[in-house]
Design a protein around this motif. Structure first.
Motif, PDB file in Angstrom:
ATOM      1  N   PRO A  69      29.836  -3.468  36.528  1.00 55.86           N
ATOM      2  CA  PRO A  69      29.763  -4.360  35.343  1.00 55.86           C
ATOM      3  C   PRO A  69      29.271  -5.939  35.004  1.00 55.86           C
ATOM      4  CG  PRO A  69      30.879  -5.391  37.693  1.00 55.86           C
ATOM      5  CD  PRO A  69      30.086  -3.875  37.792  1.00 55.86           C
ATOM      6  N   GLY A  70      28.703  -5.869  34.374  1.00 61.29           N
ATOM      7  CA  GLY A  70      28.613  -7.550  33.524  1.00 61.29           C
ATOM      8  C   GLY A  70      29.292  -8.605  33.110  1.00 61.29           C
ATOM      9  N   GLN A  71      28.525  -9.305  33.035  1.00 61.73           N
ATOM     10  CA  GLN A  71      29.139 -11.186  33.086  1.00 61.73           C
ATOM     11  C   GLN A  71      30.247 -10.821  31.902  1.00 61.73           C
ATOM     12  OE1 GLN A  71      26.548 -13.920  30.840  1.00 61.73           O
ATOM     13  NE2 GLN A  71      27.948 -15.389  31.036  1.00 61.73           N
ATOM     14  N   GLY A  72      31.910 -11.546  32.315  1.00 59.90           N
ATOM     15  CA  GLY A  72      32.679 -12.013  31.922  1.00 59.90           C
ATOM     16  C   GLY A  72      33.878 -10.959  32.575  1.00 59.90           C
ATOM     17  N   ALA A  73      33.205  -9.827  33.967  1.00 67.10           N
ATOM     18  CA  ALA A  73      34.110  -9.452  34.729  1.00 67.10           C
ATOM     19  C   ALA A  73      34.334 -10.174  35.639  1.00 67.10           C
ATOM     20  CB  ALA A  73      33.375  -8.111  35.532  1.00 67.10           C
ATOM     21  N   GLN A  74      34.003 -11.803  35.931  1.00 68.72           N
ATOM     22  CA  GLN A  74      34.135 -12.953  37.014  1.00 68.72           C
ATOM     23  C   GLN A  74      35.477 -13.391  37.318  1.00 68.72           C
ATOM     24  OE1 GLN A  74      31.815 -13.210  34.355  1.00 68.72           O
ATOM     25  NE2 GLN A  74      32.689 -15.465  33.857  1.00 68.72           N
ATOM     26  N   THR A  75      36.045 -13.832  37.942  1.00 65.84           N
ATOM     27  CA  THR A  75      37.353 -14.493  38.051  1.00 65.84           C
ATOM     28  C   THR A  75      37.728 -15.101  39.219  1.00 65.84           C
ATOM     29  OG1 THR A  75      38.638 -12.397  39.820  1.00 65.84           O
ATOM     30  CG2 THR A  75      38.781 -12.555  37.363  1.00 65.84           C
ATOM     31  N   VAL A  76      38.554 -16.809  39.181  1.00 68.05           N
ATOM     32  CA  VAL A  76      38.026 -17.143  40.321  1.00 68.05           C
ATOM     33  C   VAL A  76      38.972 -16.595  41.503  1.00 68.05           C
ATOM     34  CG1 VAL A  76      39.326 -19.424  41.403  1.00 68.05           C
ATOM     35  CG2 VAL A  76      38.200 -18.951  39.108  1.00 68.05           C
ATOM     36  N   GLY A  77      38.526 -16.930  42.825  1.00 66.68           N
ATOM     37  CA  GLY A  77      39.273 -15.585  43.622  1.00 66.68           C
ATOM     38  C   GLY A  77      38.518 -13.974  44.361  1.00 66.68           C
ATOM     39  N   MET A  78      37.510 -13.944  43.694  1.00 65.24           N
ATOM     40  CA  MET A  78      36.715 -13.202  43.574  1.00 65.24           C
ATOM     41  C   MET A  78      35.938 -13.264  44.995  1.00 65.24           C
ATOM     42  SD  MET A  78      33.778 -12.402  40.930  1.00 65.24           S
ATOM     43  CE  MET A  78      32.637 -13.392  40.864  1.00 65.24           C
ATOM     44  N   ALA A  79      36.027 -12.253  45.674  1.00 66.48           N
ATOM     45  CA  ALA A  79      35.284 -11.925  46.798  1.00 66.48           C
ATOM     46  C   ALA A  79      35.523 -12.486  48.437  1.00 66.48           C
ATOM     47  CB  ALA A  79      33.557 -12.751  46.861  1.00 66.48           C
ATOM     48  N   LYS A  80      36.959 -13.098  47.985  1.00 65.76           N
ATOM     49  CA  LYS A  80      37.658 -14.003  49.177  1.00 65.76           C
ATOM     50  C   LYS A  80      38.106 -12.739  49.957  1.00 65.76           C
ATOM     51  CE  LYS A  80      41.134 -17.001  49.954  1.00 65.76           C
ATOM     52  NZ  LYS A  80      41.777 -16.449  51.374  1.00 65.76           N
ATOM     53  N   ASP A  92      21.093 -19.210  49.847  1.00 61.11           N
ATOM     54  CA  ASP A  92      19.519 -20.136  49.960  1.00 61.11           C
ATOM     55  C   ASP A  92      18.808 -19.632  49.377  1.00 61.11           C
ATOM     56  OD1 ASP A  92      20.329 -20.659  53.141  1.00 61.11           O
ATOM     57  OD2 ASP A  92      19.935 -17.991  54.089  1.00 61.11           O
ATOM     58  N   ILE A  93      18.846 -18.156  48.213  1.00 58.48           N
ATOM     59  CA  ILE A  93      18.078 -18.123  47.723  1.00 58.48           C
ATOM     60  C   ILE A  93      18.312 -19.099  45.879  1.00 58.48           C
ATOM     61  CG2 ILE A  93      16.941 -16.811  45.873  1.00 58.48           C
ATOM     62  CD1 ILE A  93      17.644 -14.708  48.197  1.00 58.48           C
ATOM     63  N   LEU A  94      19.134 -19.651  45.837  1.00 60.68           N
ATOM     64  CA  LEU A  94      20.352 -19.666  44.739  1.00 60.68           C
ATOM     65  C   LEU A  94      19.806 -21.666  44.946  1.00 60.68           C
ATOM     66  CD1 LEU A  94      22.861 -17.958  43.636  1.00 60.68           C
ATOM     67  CD2 LEU A  94      20.762 -18.050  42.630  1.00 60.68           C
ATOM     68  N   GLY A  95      20.148 -21.972  46.237  1.00 59.93           N
ATOM     69  CA  GLY A  95      20.447 -23.110  46.080  1.00 59.93           C
ATOM     70  C   GLY A  95      21.361 -24.059  46.013  1.00 59.93           C
ATOM     71  N   TYR A  96      22.812 -23.565  46.582  1.00 65.47           N
ATOM     72  CA  TYR A  96      23.711 -23.946  45.978  1.00 65.47           C
ATOM     73  C   TYR A  96      24.520 -22.708  46.623  1.00 65.47           C
ATOM     74  CZ  TYR A  96      24.695 -20.861  42.027  1.00 65.47           C
ATOM     75  OH  TYR A  96      24.117 -20.069  40.703  1.00 65.47           O
ATOM     76  N   ASP A  97      26.514 -22.890  47.093  1.00 66.22           N
ATOM     77  CA  ASP A  97      27.183 -22.638  47.736  1.00 66.22           C
ATOM     78  C   ASP A  97      28.015 -21.763  46.211  1.00 66.22           C
ATOM     79  OD1 ASP A  97      29.516 -20.678  49.236  1.00 66.22           O
ATOM     80  OD2 ASP A  97      29.959 -22.865  49.725  1.00 66.22           O
ATOM     81  N   LEU A  98      27.117 -20.182  46.493  1.00 61.06           N
ATOM     82  CA  LEU A  98      27.935 -19.253  45.442  1.00 61.06           C
ATOM     83  C   LEU A  98      29.327 -18.755  45.825  1.00 61.06           C
ATOM     84  CD1 LEU A  98      27.920 -17.532  42.956  1.00 61.06           C
ATOM     85  CD2 LEU A  98      26.689 -15.188  44.463  1.00 61.06           C
ATOM     86  N   LEU A  99      29.699 -18.510  47.243  1.00 57.57           N
ATOM     87  CA  LEU A  99      30.582 -18.274  47.250  1.00 57.57           C
ATOM     88  C   LEU A  99      32.220 -18.525  47.132  1.00 57.57           C
ATOM     89  CD1 LEU A  99      32.207 -15.932  48.947  1.00 57.57           C
ATOM     90  CD2 LEU A  99      31.980 -16.680  51.636  1.00 57.57           C
ATOM     91  N   LYS A 100      31.500 -20.369  47.427  1.00 57.92           N
ATOM     92  CA  LYS A 100      32.480 -21.275  47.024  1.00 57.92           C
ATOM     93  C   LYS A 100      32.982 -21.143  45.758  1.00 57.92           C
ATOM     94  CE  LYS A 100      33.437 -26.298  48.031  1.00 57.92           C
ATOM     95  NZ  LYS A 100      32.676 -27.405  48.199  1.00 57.92           N
ATOM     96  N   VAL A 101      31.846 -20.841  44.923  1.00 58.94           N
ATOM     97  CA  VAL A 101      31.981 -21.388  43.839  1.00 58.94           C
ATOM     98  C   VAL A 101      32.778 -20.215  42.970  1.00 58.94           C
ATOM     99  CG1 VAL A 101      31.774 -20.796  41.001  1.00 58.94           C
ATOM    100  CG2 VAL A 101      30.367 -22.332  42.941  1.00 58.94           C
ATOM    101  N   CYS A 102      33.176 -19.055  43.779  1.00 57.27           N
ATOM    102  CA  CYS A 102      33.815 -18.026  43.678  1.00 57.27           C
ATOM    103  C   CYS A 102      34.484 -17.926  44.072  1.00 57.27           C
ATOM    104  CB  CYS A 102      33.000 -16.446  44.565  1.00 57.27           C
ATOM    105  SG  CYS A 102      31.545 -15.532  43.817  1.00 57.27           S
ATOM    106  N   ILE A 145      25.590 -19.392  36.102  1.00 51.78           N
ATOM    107  CA  ILE A 145      26.500 -18.387  37.191  1.00 51.78           C
ATOM    108  C   ILE A 145      27.316 -17.400  37.466  1.00 51.78           C
ATOM    109  CG2 ILE A 145      28.410 -19.345  39.337  1.00 51.78           C
ATOM    110  CD1 ILE A 145      27.553 -22.505  38.669  1.00 51.78           C
ATOM    111  N   SER A 146      27.634 -17.527  36.669  1.00 53.61           N
ATOM    112  CA  SER A 146      28.428 -15.712  36.331  1.00 53.61           C
ATOM    113  C   SER A 146      27.673 -15.380  37.490  1.00 53.61           C
ATOM    114  CB  SER A 146      29.714 -16.087  34.917  1.00 53.61           C
ATOM    115  OG  SER A 146      28.645 -15.599  34.240  1.00 53.61           O
ATOM    116  N   VAL A 148      25.804 -10.342  42.690  1.00 50.68           N
ATOM    117  CA  VAL A 148      26.464 -10.321  44.205  1.00 50.68           C
ATOM    118  C   VAL A 148      27.811  -9.938  44.329  1.00 50.68           C
ATOM    119  CG1 VAL A 148      26.311 -11.645  47.090  1.00 50.68           C
ATOM    120  CG2 VAL A 148      24.551 -12.521  44.634  1.00 50.68           C
ATOM    121  N   ALA A 149      28.886 -10.632  43.990  1.00 50.81           N
ATOM    122  CA  ALA A 149      30.333  -9.400  44.476  1.00 50.81           C
ATOM    123  C   ALA A 149      30.123  -8.185  43.995  1.00 50.81           C
ATOM    124  CB  ALA A 149      30.654  -9.950  43.343  1.00 50.81           C
TER     125      ALA A 149
END
Length: 364
Positions: free
Chosen positions: A66-77, A95-105, A118-119, A125-126
């Motif tokens: 999928p592409g942008q727009g498929a994201q939802t808060v809580g995904m990957a938990k 490490d690559i991005l410089g911020y906690d991507l999983l936490k935002v997801c 970010i999306s 990654v998701a």
């Protein structure tokens, strides 16, 4: 850093890299002054030969991303709790991005996760984390059944990574630059996108032409996403978007939906982003995919690294030919598909094109 590239894909990438070394050997016997010309002719000939590799597709199983727009808060938990390889992907990404991507997801907020910068990394990654879930749950045999891949817009990068054309970390860096440059282009000039529901593509084109007469070419709109019959997204200046919304009922559209995106993706509004991305692509290692990956730009599978670089850059200013890509796969004999990543957006589109097609969702 945690390295989680599949051994089978890594081995195939090594073989592809070796073939590139041999194909790029200099011409030693050419007369002085003619080396450049002969080398250019050889390179062109090699590219034509390489590009013919995926001409006659006969796919059985497709992996779709999928592409942008498929994201939802809580995904990957759940997936990071259940699949160690998926957790490793997110650790490497942070490490690559410089911020906690999983936490935002997982935690959002939604406005932050939905932002273009970010999306795009989040979905990339998701989706690959979902692939690791499928690998753990169903085994390598299911993964190896895929003989073609495709992704909607951003998802093409995920598909190319799955196919071994891109390393995970290189794909993520490109996606990061892509999201940032698209956001910058959108910030520089206000624009937007509108989904038009209930019309075929000819009628949507007529609607765009009528809207453009009211606002002029510079603020005009065109179809940017050819998804499926009755579902097309138009993209352009804000006055053009407003004109489409105002005139849609006259053309018998069922409804319009203003999309929550930063700007007019897949149009000339993204030209500055295309130029920035093209620079990044030029310095990124890309090798021949181990399986065909159907491009959004022309609904063709390219094997030449240079062709892949070019289509990825042009994708930002070219309409997404998803409907044509799906029809190509179906008419070539595709029997089943897996949608791998957040939500079921692609499955819904696929079913609008072929209700009987077997499609399995692997979500995060």
């Amino acid at each position: 850093m945690v390295q989680v590239i599949s051994p089978s894909i890594a081995q195939m990438r090594s073989a592809s890299s070796a073939s590139r070394v041999f194909s790029n050997r200099p011409v030693l016997s050419a007369p002085r002054g003619s080396c450049t010309r002969i080398h250019a002719q050889q390179t062109a000939t090699e590219q034509v030969a390489t590009e013919s590799k995926f001409t006659n597709l006969k796919p059985h199983t497709a992996f779709l991303f999928p592409g942008q727009g498929a994201q939802t808060v809580g995904m990957a938990k759940d997936v990071v709790e259940e699949v160690s390889a998926a957790k490793g992907l997110f650790a490497q990404a942070s490490d690559i991005l410089g911020y906690d991507l999983l936490k935002v997801c997982i935690e959002g907020p939604k406005e932050k996760l939905d932002s273009t910068v970010i999306s795009q990394p989040a979905i990339y990654v998701a989706s690959l984390a979902a692939l690791e879930k499928l690998r753990q749950d169903s085994g390598e045999e299911v993964i190896s059944q895929a003989d073609v891949a495709a992704g909607l817009s951003l998802g093409e990068y995920t598909a190319l990574t799955f196919a071994g054309a891109l390393k995970f970390e290189d794909g993520l860096k490109l996606v990061k630059i892509r999201g940032e440059s698209m956001q910058a282009a959108a910030d520089a000039r206000p624009s937007g996108m509108v989904s038009v529901i209930g019309l075929d593509s000819d009628k949507v084109n007529e609607l765009c032409e009528a809207a453009n007469k009211e606002v002029g070419a510079e603020e005009g709109v065109r179809i940017a996403n050819f998804l499926c019959n009755g579902n097309y997204a138009v993209s352009g200046g804000l006055p053009g978007c407003e004109a489409v919304e105002k005139m849609a009922k006259e053309f018998k559209a069922r409804m319009t939906v203003r999309l929550a995106v930063a700007g007019a993706f897949h149009t000339h509004f993204m030209k500055p982003a295309e130029e920035k991305l093209r620079e990044a692509l030029a310095s990124t290692e890309i090798v021949e995919p181990r399986i065909p990956v159907v491009s959004n730009v022309d609904a063709k599978a390219h094997s030449s690294p240079e062709a892949i670089r070019d289509t990825l850059a042009r994708q930002l200013t070219s309409p997404v030919q998803w409907e044509k890509s799906v029809n190509l796969l179906l008419h070539s004999g595709l029997e089943e598909s897996y949608e791998i990543g957040p939500n079921k957006v692609l499955a819904g589109i696929f079913k609008r094109i072929d209700k009987k097609h077997k499609i399995t969702n692997v979500q995060v």
